[in-house]
Design a protein around this motif. Structure first.
Motif, short mmCIF file in Angstrom:
data_model
loop_
_atom_site.label_atom_id
_atom_site.label_comp_id
_atom_site.label_asym_id
_atom_site.label_seq_id
_atom_site.Cartn_x
_atom_site.Cartn_y
_atom_site.Cartn_z
N ILE A 148 66.68 50.53 77.37
CA ILE A 148 67.67 49.37 77.59
C ILE A 148 68.55 49.10 76.14
O ILE A 148 68.22 49.22 75.09
N GLY A 149 69.97 48.90 76.86
CA GLY A 149 70.99 48.79 75.91
C GLY A 149 71.90 49.66 75.72
O GLY A 149 71.72 50.66 76.64
N GLU A 150 72.84 49.65 74.81
CA GLU A 150 73.99 50.83 74.83
C GLU A 150 73.38 52.00 73.97
O GLU A 150 73.09 51.61 72.88
N HIS A 151 73.43 53.19 74.42
CA HIS A 151 72.97 54.32 73.76
C HIS A 151 73.78 55.51 73.97
O HIS A 151 74.63 55.60 75.05
N ASP A 152 73.69 56.48 73.24
CA ASP A 152 74.20 57.91 73.27
C ASP A 152 73.03 58.76 74.39
O ASP A 152 71.93 58.94 73.84
N PHE A 153 73.28 58.84 75.50
CA PHE A 153 72.19 59.40 76.57
C PHE A 153 72.62 61.01 76.36
O PHE A 153 72.24 61.64 77.48
N SER A 154 72.79 61.32 75.34
CA SER A 154 73.34 62.96 75.58
C SER A 154 71.99 63.91 75.90
O SER A 154 72.12 64.95 76.44
N ALA A 155 70.75 63.39 75.44
CA ALA A 155 69.56 64.12 75.92
C ALA A 155 69.03 64.11 77.05
O ALA A 155 68.37 65.10 77.64
N PHE A 156 69.94 63.31 78.11
CA PHE A 156 69.55 63.26 79.42
C PHE A 156 70.91 63.72 80.28
O PHE A 156 70.98 63.23 81.46
N ARG A 157 71.80 64.30 79.65
CA ARG A 157 72.83 64.89 80.35
C ARG A 157 72.95 66.28 80.72
O ARG A 157 72.52 67.08 79.86
N SER A 158 73.28 66.61 81.85
CA SER A 158 73.44 68.00 82.15
C SER A 158 74.68 68.85 81.69
O SER A 158 75.72 68.24 81.05
N ALA A 159 74.39 69.88 81.55
CA ALA A 159 75.53 70.73 80.84
C ALA A 159 76.83 70.81 81.67
O ALA A 159 78.15 71.11 80.94
N GLU A 160 76.90 70.43 82.95
CA GLU A 160 77.88 70.39 83.76
C GLU A 160 78.62 68.95 83.82
O GLU A 160 79.64 68.83 84.41
N CYS A 161 78.17 68.23 82.99
CA CYS A 161 78.48 66.61 83.09
C CYS A 161 80.24 66.59 82.51
O CYS A 161 80.54 67.29 81.58
N GLN A 162 80.90 66.05 83.21
CA GLN A 162 82.01 65.76 83.03
C GLN A 162 82.68 64.57 82.12
O GLN A 162 84.04 64.23 82.08
N ALA A 163 81.69 63.93 82.07
CA ALA A 163 82.21 62.30 81.42
C ALA A 163 82.71 62.52 80.17
O ALA A 163 82.26 63.07 79.38
N ALA A 164 83.57 61.58 80.03
CA ALA A 164 84.23 61.36 78.85
C ALA A 164 83.28 61.19 77.48
O ALA A 164 83.67 61.65 76.25
N MET A 195 71.55 62.26 85.10
CA MET A 195 70.93 61.33 84.03
C MET A 195 69.62 60.73 84.57
O MET A 195 68.53 60.79 83.86
N VAL A 196 69.68 60.19 85.85
CA VAL A 196 68.36 59.46 86.38
C VAL A 196 67.34 60.68 86.49
O VAL A 196 66.30 60.32 86.33
N ARG A 197 67.85 61.71 87.06
CA ARG A 197 66.68 62.66 87.30
C ARG A 197 65.97 63.18 85.96
O ARG A 197 64.86 63.60 86.02
N ASN A 198 66.81 63.30 84.96
CA ASN A 198 66.23 63.67 83.74
C ASN A 198 65.52 62.53 83.02
O ASN A 198 64.38 62.99 82.34
N LEU A 199 65.89 61.36 83.27
CA LEU A 199 64.87 60.22 82.86
C LEU A 199 63.58 60.05 83.60
O LEU A 199 62.77 59.86 82.96
N ALA A 221 66.79 59.65 70.38
CA ALA A 221 67.51 59.55 69.12
C ALA A 221 68.21 60.98 68.60
O ALA A 221 69.05 61.26 67.99
N ALA A 222 67.20 62.04 69.36
CA ALA A 222 67.73 63.41 68.91
C ALA A 222 69.05 63.90 69.52
O ALA A 222 69.70 64.66 69.18
N ARG A 223 69.24 63.42 70.77
CA ARG A 223 70.49 63.42 71.66
C ARG A 223 70.55 65.11 71.73
O ARG A 223 71.83 65.77 72.07
N ASP A 224 69.38 65.58 72.20
CA ASP A 224 69.23 67.00 72.52
C ASP A 224 68.54 67.23 73.82
O ASP A 224 67.49 66.84 73.95
N ARG A 225 69.47 67.67 74.62
CA ARG A 225 68.72 67.80 76.08
C ARG A 225 67.59 68.67 76.26
O ARG A 225 66.68 68.77 76.79
N ARG A 226 67.54 69.87 75.20
CA ARG A 226 66.30 70.75 75.14
C ARG A 226 65.15 69.95 74.63
O ARG A 226 63.82 70.70 75.14
N LEU A 227 65.24 68.90 74.38
CA LEU A 227 63.70 68.11 73.80
C LEU A 227 63.37 67.31 75.16
O LEU A 227 62.03 66.79 75.03
N ALA A 228 64.25 67.10 75.87
CA ALA A 228 63.62 66.36 77.12
C ALA A 228 62.96 67.11 78.32
O ALA A 228 62.94 68.30 78.10
#
Length: 267
Positions: A148-164, A195-199, A221-228
């Protein structure tokens, strides 16, 4: 030119997501083809949130510009005449030129429906996710609280994500059990690709005891998709829809909302 907004419900099982692709096997392709037949000219649509292959929608909102004059009820009935049975326009509103289905949305909501059962689903195939191991609701809620709150959700982002930017604000996550089903509700400013499916993959890992709730803090905190955890199945995911400033007067629900397990009927 008149800008028109539509609310759309669809079952995503037969489609390769929302966004138009060569071959025409997407929801956008079907909707634009139906609009073209009804209006007798091509119309390009912009949606509030692009859904992936197999993901459903309760109140997807889209807009388009046209010189064709029709009353709102005609846009609904006329377009539905040319749509397949698993896609239907639910409502229509004429909006100001400054309205944009994606950019003026204040937030978006998703719901994931998950069956917990030793036996795989049958009637719910394509409409619910499935786990055969028991889930611990309190452990999943404790893990969800760190998101909950504002975070960097890189750990839950696909490699194809085009979000800025990977920075999003998660406003609410609620987890309820409804008999054999679990309802996970996500409310955020916006969502990254997958993001939702990775969460969901991470929350289920915690619920099954494979990980602790504290592990999700480390992954975030790690912001690394490989750890999720691996990306969870699309079948149980529903784009509930966007929400806007109340002054716009756009519907925030459709009859399909009552088809899903309701939070007030769960525990």
């Amino acid at each position: 030119m008149q800008r028109v907004a539509l609310g759309l419900s669809y079952r995503g099982s037969a489609y390769q997501g929302w966004q138009s692709q060569p071959g025409g096997a997407t929801v956008q392709d079907r909707v634009e083809a139906a609009l073209a037949k009804f209006a007798d000219l091509e119309l390009r649509t912009i949606c509030a949130g692009r859904t992936d292959t197999g993901v459903h929608a309760l109140n997807q909102v889209l807009h388009f510009d046209t010189r064709v004059e029709r009353d709102p009820s005609s846009w609904v009935r006329g377009t539905n005449r040319y749509l397949p049975r698993d896609i239907a326009v639910q409502w229509c509103r004429k909006v100001e030129d400054g309205f944009h289905a994606r950019y003026v949305a204040r937030g978006r909501r998703y719901v994931y429906v998950l069956l917990e059962s030793p036996v795989r689903p049958a009637l719910e195939t394509g409409l619910a996710g499935w786990v055969f191991r028991p889930l611990d609701g309190d452990a999943m809620r404790n893990a969800a609280a760190v998101l909950i709150g504002e975070h960097d959700f890189s750990a839950f982002r696909s490699a194809e994500c085009q979000a800025a930017s990977p920075v999003k604000t998660m406003r609410r996550i609620e987890i309820h059990r409804c008999g054999a089903y679990w309802r996970f509700e996500f409310d955020a400013s916006a969502f990254l690709h997958h993001m939702v499916r990775n969460l969901m993959g991470c929350l289920v890992a915690v619920g099954q005891g494979a990980r602790t709730p504290q592990w999700l803090t480390e992954v975030l905190a790690a912001r690394d998709r490989r750890l999720a955890a691996p990306t969870f199945a699309a079948q149980g995911l529903y784009f509930v829809g966007p929400y806007y400033d109340a002054a716009l007067g756009l519907p925030e629900s459709t009859p399909a909302f009552d088809w899903l397990p309701r939070p007030d009927e769960c525990r």
